[in-house]
Enzyme design. Structure first.
Site, PDB file in Angstrom:
ATOM      1  CE  LYS A  71      -3.898  -2.130   1.995  1.00 48.78           C
ATOM      2  NZ  LYS A  71      -5.134  -2.100   3.345  1.00 48.78           N
ATOM      3  CG  ASP A 107      -8.266   0.444   3.691  1.00 45.95           C
ATOM      4  OD1 ASP A 107      -8.622  -0.288   3.213  1.00 45.95           O
ATOM      5  OD2 ASP A 107      -7.213   0.555   3.768  1.00 45.95           O
TER       6      ASP A 107
HETATM    7  P1  NAP Z   1       1.183  -2.118   8.828  1.00 41.40           P
HETATM    8  O1  NAP Z   1       1.384  -0.943   8.244  1.00 41.40           O
HETATM    9  O2  NAP Z   1       2.111  -3.170   8.639  1.00 41.40           O
HETATM   10  O3  NAP Z   1       1.072  -1.954  10.357  1.00 41.40           O
HETATM   11  C1  NAP Z   1       0.833  -3.141  11.720  1.00 41.40           C
HETATM   12  C2  NAP Z   1       0.240  -2.433  13.015  1.00 41.40           C
HETATM   13  O4  NAP Z   1       0.060  -3.404  14.243  1.00 41.40           O
HETATM   14  C3  NAP Z   1       1.909  -1.081  13.370  1.00 41.40           C
HETATM   15  O5  NAP Z   1       0.975  -1.027  14.498  1.00 41.40           O
HETATM   16  C4  NAP Z   1       3.018  -2.045  14.368  1.00 41.40           C
HETATM   17  O6  NAP Z   1       2.967  -1.548  15.663  1.00 41.40           O
HETATM   18  C5  NAP Z   1       1.341  -3.674  14.817  1.00 41.40           C
HETATM   19  N1  NAP Z   1       1.537  -4.893  15.144  1.00 41.40           N
HETATM   20  C6  NAP Z   1       2.376  -5.435  14.286  1.00 41.40           C
HETATM   21  N2  NAP Z   1       2.220  -6.399  15.521  1.00 41.40           N
HETATM   22  C7  NAP Z   1       2.835  -6.470  16.001  1.00 41.40           C
HETATM   23  C8  NAP Z   1       3.056  -7.255  17.401  1.00 41.40           C
HETATM   24  N3  NAP Z   1       3.121  -8.380  17.336  1.00 41.40           N
HETATM   25  N4  NAP Z   1       2.526  -6.764  18.678  1.00 41.40           N
HETATM   26  C9  NAP Z   1       2.237  -5.434  18.924  1.00 41.40           C
HETATM   27  N5  NAP Z   1       2.053  -4.876  17.373  1.00 41.40           N
HETATM   28  C10 NAP Z   1       2.262  -5.661  16.482  1.00 41.40           C
HETATM   29  O7  NAP Z   1      -0.225  -2.973   8.517  1.00 41.40           O
HETATM   30  P2  NAP Z   1      -1.816  -2.381   8.653  1.00 41.40           P
HETATM   31  O8  NAP Z   1      -1.880  -1.791   6.814  1.00 41.40           O
HETATM   32  O9  NAP Z   1      -1.584  -1.055   9.422  1.00 41.40           O
HETATM   33  O10 NAP Z   1      -2.694  -3.543   8.798  1.00 41.40           O
HETATM   34  C11 NAP Z   1      -3.375  -3.674  10.640  1.00 41.40           C
HETATM   35  C12 NAP Z   1      -3.786  -5.513  10.531  1.00 41.40           C
HETATM   36  O11 NAP Z   1      -4.936  -4.487   9.711  1.00 41.40           O
HETATM   37  C13 NAP Z   1      -3.292  -6.228   9.293  1.00 41.40           C
HETATM   38  O12 NAP Z   1      -4.102  -6.899   9.932  1.00 41.40           O
HETATM   39  C14 NAP Z   1      -4.940  -5.823   8.542  1.00 41.40           C
HETATM   40  O13 NAP Z   1      -4.872  -7.131   7.933  1.00 41.40           O
HETATM   41  C15 NAP Z   1      -5.964  -5.215   8.472  1.00 41.40           C
HETATM   42  N6  NAP Z   1      -6.575  -4.774   8.403  1.00 41.40           N
HETATM   43  C16 NAP Z   1      -8.095  -4.473   7.630  1.00 41.40           C
HETATM   44  C17 NAP Z   1      -8.937  -3.887   6.655  1.00 41.40           C
HETATM   45  C18 NAP Z   1      -9.967  -4.140   6.487  1.00 41.40           C
HETATM   46  O14 NAP Z   1     -11.086  -4.271   5.513  1.00 41.40           O
HETATM   47  N7  NAP Z   1     -11.525  -5.331   7.319  1.00 41.40           N
HETATM   48  C19 NAP Z   1      -7.972  -3.126   5.953  1.00 41.40           C
HETATM   49  C20 NAP Z   1      -6.609  -2.405   6.325  1.00 41.40           C
HETATM   50  C21 NAP Z   1      -5.708  -3.399   7.140  1.00 41.40           C
HETATM   51  P3  NAP Z   1       4.107  -0.760  15.000  1.00 41.40           P
HETATM   52  O15 NAP Z   1       4.576   0.226  14.232  1.00 41.40           O
HETATM   53  O16 NAP Z   1       5.171  -1.240  16.837  1.00 41.40           O
HETATM   54  O17 NAP Z   1       5.472  -2.098  13.833  1.00 41.40           O
END
Ligand code: NAP
Length: 286
Positions: A71, A107
């Site tokens: 993204k 989103d």
């Molecule tokens: P991203 O940009 O990679 O960000 C990941 C986030 O999760 C960061 O805040 C990260 O913290 C945190 N994180 C990851 N692993 C962790 C752990 N083990 N313990 C604590 N914090 C952790 O990913 P994203 O795009 O924001 O997506 C996040 C989630 O939302 C995903 O599971 C995705 O599938 C979901 N999502 C769903 C939709 C939907 O339509 N339902 C849309 C978008 C995303 P740090 O900054 O400390 O690394």
């Protein structure tokens, strides 16, 4: 669905992508509208993203959704960016308009639409957002637009949350934003103020559990919303469900961001009931 020489394609690019439920939703919509279009899933490695996106005009691919980890990296590849994509610093769809590539992000609008249609109001109240990545940014924007009075963003890496909140200052008028670490979730006084708690992380899905969170300290009407979706209760939602608290998982957001992307790709109103039914069936919920 019949594929012919006239069929035009849309798709999702991800790494991994095999789990994606988008093909089920979009193809059901094409079938319902009798459009000669189909939606595919391509496993695109990060090093191939540039070539894959630049190939859209040559292949007359109408548009693609982008999922993890593409993204943010796709931003410099497209020629035009919507204001929403600029604000979020990420794109979740690329639209091919006569060979010109446009990046947009559905989103935040998808989450906002799902919160509104579910009757979830946060007017002048406090929202707790866990996570400060792309999904956390969408939650921040959606909740500010819904008129949240205060947002506390808790992230493992506090500095990332601070940078995000600072970048969003121009779009947060009327919403007071604070940033903290995950230890805030264990503070009963913090939870006692929350009207809505949104998880925007994959925490606990693969290893370990979800961070310690004082579910019981939240008001009885506080809503727990997980952006993650799964066939079974997610690590974030399971304790809330056990306490009988109102919960939502990410299926509703997925549906709405997908329907908005469908409309950008195809210039027609998305048949959202058909897309919802296909999604629920793919999740084993029908
Ligand atoms: P991203 O940009 O990679 O960000 C990941 C986030 O999760 C960061 O805040 C990260 O913290 C945190 N994180 C990851 N692993 C962790 C752990 N083990 N313990 C604590 N914090 C952790 O990913 P994203 O795009 O924001 O997506 C996040 C989630 O939302 C995903 O599971 C995705 O599938 C979901 N999502 C769903 C939709 C939907 O339509 N339902 C849309 C978008 C995303 P740090 O900054 O400390 O690394």
């Amino acid at each position: 669905m019949k594929i012919s020489g006239r069929t035009r394609f849309t798709a999702v690019f991800g790494d991994p992508v095999e789990h994606s439920l988008s093909p089920a939703m979009h193809n059901a919509a094409y079938e319902a509208l009798a459009l000669e279009r189909a939606y595919l899933a391509f496993h695109v490695a990060p090093g191939d993203l540039h070539n894959a996106i630049r190939a859209l005009p040559a292949l007359q691919i109408v548009g693609v959704n982008l999922t993890v980890p593409h993204k943010e990296n796709a931003i410099p590849i497209v020629a035009h960016l919507s204001q929403e994509a600029r604000t979020l610093g990420a794109i979740n769809c690329v639209i091919n308009r006569d060979g010109e590539l446009y990046g947009d992000n559905t989103d935040a609008r998808g989450l906002e639409r799902h919160l509104r249609e579910s009757g979830i109001t946060v007017d002048r109240r406090m929202v707790l957002i866990v996570g400060a990545g792309g999904a956390g940014a969408s939650a921040l924007l959606a909740c500010a637009r819904l008129g949240a009075g205060a947002i506390l963003m808790c992230n493992r890496t506090i500095d990332r949350g601070i940078k995000l909140a600072n970048r969003f200052t121009p779009w947060l008028s009327g919403t007071h934003v604070e940033v903290g670490g995950l230890e805030e979730l264990a503070n009963p006084r913090v939870l006692a103020r929350a009207a809505l708690v949104i998880n925007a992380t994959p925490m606990g899905l693969k290893t370990g559990g979800f961070a310690r969170l004082e579910y019981e300290a939240a008001p009885a009407h506080c809503i727990f919303y997980d952006m993650v979706y799964a066939r079974e209760a997610t690590p974030f939602l399971a304790p809330a469900l056990a306490l009988g608290r109102p919960t939502f998982d990410g299926a509703g957001m997925l549906l709405n961001q997908g329907a908005l992307a469908f409309e950008l790709f195809n210039n027609v109103t998305a048949p959202i009931a058909v897309m919802r039914a296909a999604l629920m069936s793919a999740l084993g919920r029908s």
